[in-house]
Design a protein around this motif. Structure first.
Motif, short mmCIF file in Angstrom:
data_model
loop_
_atom_site.label_atom_id
_atom_site.label_comp_id
_atom_site.label_asym_id
_atom_site.label_seq_id
_atom_site.Cartn_x
_atom_site.Cartn_y
_atom_site.Cartn_z
N PHE A 1 30.94 8.60 -5.98
CA PHE A 1 29.85 9.56 -5.90
C PHE A 1 29.66 10.29 -7.24
CE2 PHE A 1 30.80 9.91 -1.14
CZ PHE A 1 29.87 8.93 -0.85
N GLY A 2 30.76 10.59 -7.92
CA GLY A 2 30.65 11.25 -9.22
C GLY A 2 29.96 10.39 -10.25
N GLY A 3 30.20 9.06 -10.20
CA GLY A 3 29.52 8.17 -11.12
C GLY A 3 28.04 8.01 -10.79
N LEU A 4 27.71 8.00 -9.50
CA LEU A 4 26.31 7.82 -9.10
C LEU A 4 25.43 8.99 -9.51
CD1 LEU A 4 26.67 6.27 -5.52
CD2 LEU A 4 26.04 5.11 -7.64
N GLN A 5 25.98 10.18 -9.56
CA GLN A 5 25.13 11.33 -9.89
C GLN A 5 24.71 11.35 -11.36
OE1 GLN A 5 27.07 15.13 -9.41
NE2 GLN A 5 29.01 14.38 -10.24
N PHE B 1 24.40 -0.37 -20.95
CA PHE B 1 24.61 0.28 -19.66
C PHE B 1 26.06 0.11 -19.20
CE2 PHE B 1 24.69 0.21 -15.01
CZ PHE B 1 24.17 1.46 -14.74
N VAL B 2 26.62 -1.07 -19.39
CA VAL B 2 28.02 -1.29 -18.99
C VAL B 2 28.95 -0.35 -19.76
CG1 VAL B 2 29.92 -2.94 -19.05
CG2 VAL B 2 27.67 -3.66 -18.23
N ALA B 3 28.69 -0.21 -21.06
CA ALA B 3 29.53 0.67 -21.86
C ALA B 3 29.37 2.13 -21.43
CB ALA B 3 29.17 0.52 -23.34
N LEU B 4 28.12 2.58 -21.22
CA LEU B 4 27.89 3.96 -20.82
C LEU B 4 28.49 4.26 -19.45
CD1 LEU B 4 24.19 4.59 -21.93
CD2 LEU B 4 26.24 5.64 -22.88
N PHE B 5 28.27 3.36 -18.50
CA PHE B 5 28.77 3.62 -17.15
C PHE B 5 30.30 3.57 -17.11
CE2 PHE B 5 29.14 2.81 -12.51
CZ PHE B 5 28.37 3.88 -12.09
N THR B 6 30.90 2.75 -17.95
CA THR B 6 32.37 2.74 -18.04
C THR B 6 32.89 4.08 -18.54
OG1 THR B 6 32.37 0.35 -18.45
CG2 THR B 6 34.34 1.58 -19.07
N ILE B 7 32.22 4.63 -19.55
CA ILE B 7 32.61 5.94 -20.07
C ILE B 7 32.44 7.01 -19.00
CG2 ILE B 7 32.04 7.71 -21.77
CD1 ILE B 7 31.22 5.46 -23.66
N ILE B 8 31.33 6.95 -18.26
CA ILE B 8 31.08 7.94 -17.21
C ILE B 8 32.15 7.86 -16.13
CG2 ILE B 8 29.51 8.55 -15.35
CD1 ILE B 8 27.20 7.76 -17.21
N VAL B 9 32.42 6.64 -15.65
CA VAL B 9 33.41 6.48 -14.58
C VAL B 9 34.80 6.91 -15.05
CG1 VAL B 9 34.58 4.77 -13.14
CG2 VAL B 9 32.11 4.68 -13.40
N THR B 10 35.14 6.61 -16.29
CA THR B 10 36.45 7.02 -16.82
C THR B 10 36.56 8.53 -16.87
OG1 THR B 10 36.55 5.00 -18.16
CG2 THR B 10 38.03 6.80 -18.76
N THR B 11 35.50 9.19 -17.33
CA THR B 11 35.51 10.66 -17.37
C THR B 11 35.63 11.26 -15.98
OG1 THR B 11 34.10 10.57 -19.35
CG2 THR B 11 34.25 12.68 -18.20
N ALA C 1 22.17 7.85 -17.45
CA ALA C 1 22.65 6.62 -18.10
C ALA C 1 21.51 5.63 -18.30
CB ALA C 1 23.76 5.99 -17.27
N LEU C 2 20.60 5.54 -17.34
CA LEU C 2 19.46 4.62 -17.48
C LEU C 2 18.50 5.08 -18.58
CD1 LEU C 2 18.72 3.94 -13.70
CD2 LEU C 2 19.67 2.33 -15.35
N VAL C 3 18.31 6.39 -18.70
CA VAL C 3 17.44 6.92 -19.75
C VAL C 3 18.01 6.61 -21.12
CG1 VAL C 3 16.50 9.04 -20.77
CG2 VAL C 3 16.49 8.74 -18.29
N ILE C 4 19.29 6.88 -21.31
CA ILE C 4 19.92 6.62 -22.61
C ILE C 4 19.96 5.13 -22.90
CG2 ILE C 4 22.05 6.91 -23.92
CD1 ILE C 4 22.63 9.41 -22.28
#
Length: 374
Positions: free
Chosen positions: A54-58, A19-29, A63-66
């Motif tokens: 807000f962009g990361g929260l949507q 989750f940390v890795a995925l959310f980091t990728i999402i926030v960076t994008t 991210a939780l599913v993956i």
């Protein structure tokens, strides 16, 4: 007890790192995209960090599913590679014994994804839209940043300011291009300041400058020097409030339960449910022959995940168009995945070379025999 505790611990550790890795990728994008919009004058520079949040929260439910899918796939695959599952099976346990620890791990993530999908994500999308709407309704001059060209809301006017004072709110070395029909007006001034007349109309008052006008055919050119020149600012521009279904609260969707609202509600519910079904499906998909290759199952799992996501999207589309019942479209994709999970689990639970197709119908045949005995 040791079996379940060991796997639950491994699932939690792997899920945390994933989750940390995925959310980091999402926030960076989201960060890169938001900074690009801020540089292009589409959003307010002062709200960049809020928009990134807000962009990361949507994207949090996805991210939780993956995370749940990758965590189960990774832990079970490692157990097969390192012969850990062989030791557990030699102790009398089967592959189906993993169902209970997987459910105890996946259910909290599914509930969290459901809360995020139903409540948090629509709220974050609504706040994003509201922030963009607030910026669009600001006056043209208030959007100007020193050293950058800015276009007005109606697209007819372009501003450039070399320097902007935060204390006096004055702008220096102003350049304005105004298009009215086929004519073009270029105004350059040393100083400028926003003033409001008695009717409430804002003006950009320029001082010590030159005004040049060129008609659409390029035949008439006029140039005038001025001491004071006022440019009217359209302060009423801006996007209308958003009424998109993606931004509505769930209670609003139930009140207006038309086909489009049903499609949106189906998507919000189906996405978290896929965390539970994919976690179960990962048990047989994670099977690895230590003597064979390891990549085939991973490719198969990726194809199943993409197909599953597309089926859910198609289900939402047909419900939105009114060509399918809401409950059928909601349950059918997940039921198919659970059926595939059952088939693969029976296949992997049988020894190599042993018939396994008949075992799929063993529960049904047993029920028929019991009914016949009665």
């Amino acid at each position: 007890m040791l079996f379940r505790t060991s796997f639950r611990k491994d699932f939690a550790q792997t899920a945390g790192a994933t989750f940390v890795a995925l959310f980091t990728i999402i926030v960076t994008t989201v960060l890169v995209r938001t900074l690009g919009q801020a540089a292009g004058g589409k959003i307010d520079n002062g709200e960049v960090f809020m928009l990134i949040l807000f962009g990361g929260l949507q994207y949090l439910p996805a991210a939780l599913v993956i995370t749940s899918f990758i965590a189960v796939m990774g832990v079970v695959s490692r157990a097969f590679r390192e012969q850990e599952m062989t030791a557990w099976m030699a102790s009398g346990l089967s592959l189906s014994s993993l169902v209970r620890p997987v459910l105890s791990f996946a259910l909290p993530l599914t509930l969290l994804a459901l809360v995020c999908s139903v409540f948090l994500t629509p709220w974050a999308k609504g706040e994003l839209e509201a922030a963009k709407d607030r910026y669009a309704k600001r006056s043209d001059v208030s959007k100007v940043s020193a050293g950058q060209f800015r276009e007005s809301g109606d697209g007819r006017r372009v501003f450039f300011v070399e320097h902007q004072s935060e204390l006096t709110k004055q702008v220096e070395n102003v350049f304005v291009v105004d298009a009215k029909g086929d004519s073009r007006t270029v105004v350059a001034a040393a100083l400028g300041q926003v003033e409001v007349d008695s009717r409430g109309q804002p003006y950009l008052v320029l001082k010590d400058g030159r005004r040049a006008t060129l008609d659409g055919q390029g035949q008439r050119f006029t140039s005038t020097e001025f001491e004071v020149y006022g440019v009217a600012i359209d302060n009423s521009l801006g996007a209308a409030p958003s009424y998109q279904l993606q931004h509505r609260r769930v209670d609003k969707l139930f009140l207006d339960f038309n086909n489009a609202a049903q499609g949106e509600l189906l998507w919000r519910i189906s996405l978290p449910l896929s965390a539970l079904t994919l976690s179960l499906l990962a048990i047989p998909l994670a099977f690895v022959n230590p003597r064979g290759g390891q990549s085939l199952n991973q490719v198969f799992a990726l194809l199943i995940y993409l197909t599953y996501s597309n089926i859910v999207s198609v289900s939402q589309s047909v419900v939105t168009k009114g060509t399918a019942d809401f409950w059928v479209a909601l349950l059918a994709p997940h039921a198919l995945v659970l059926l595939l999970f059952y088939v693969l689990l029976q296949r992997r639970s049988r020894p190599a070379g042993a018939p396994w197709v008949a075992s799929l119908f063993a529960p049904v045949l047993g029920l028929i025999r019991r009914q016949g005995a009665k």
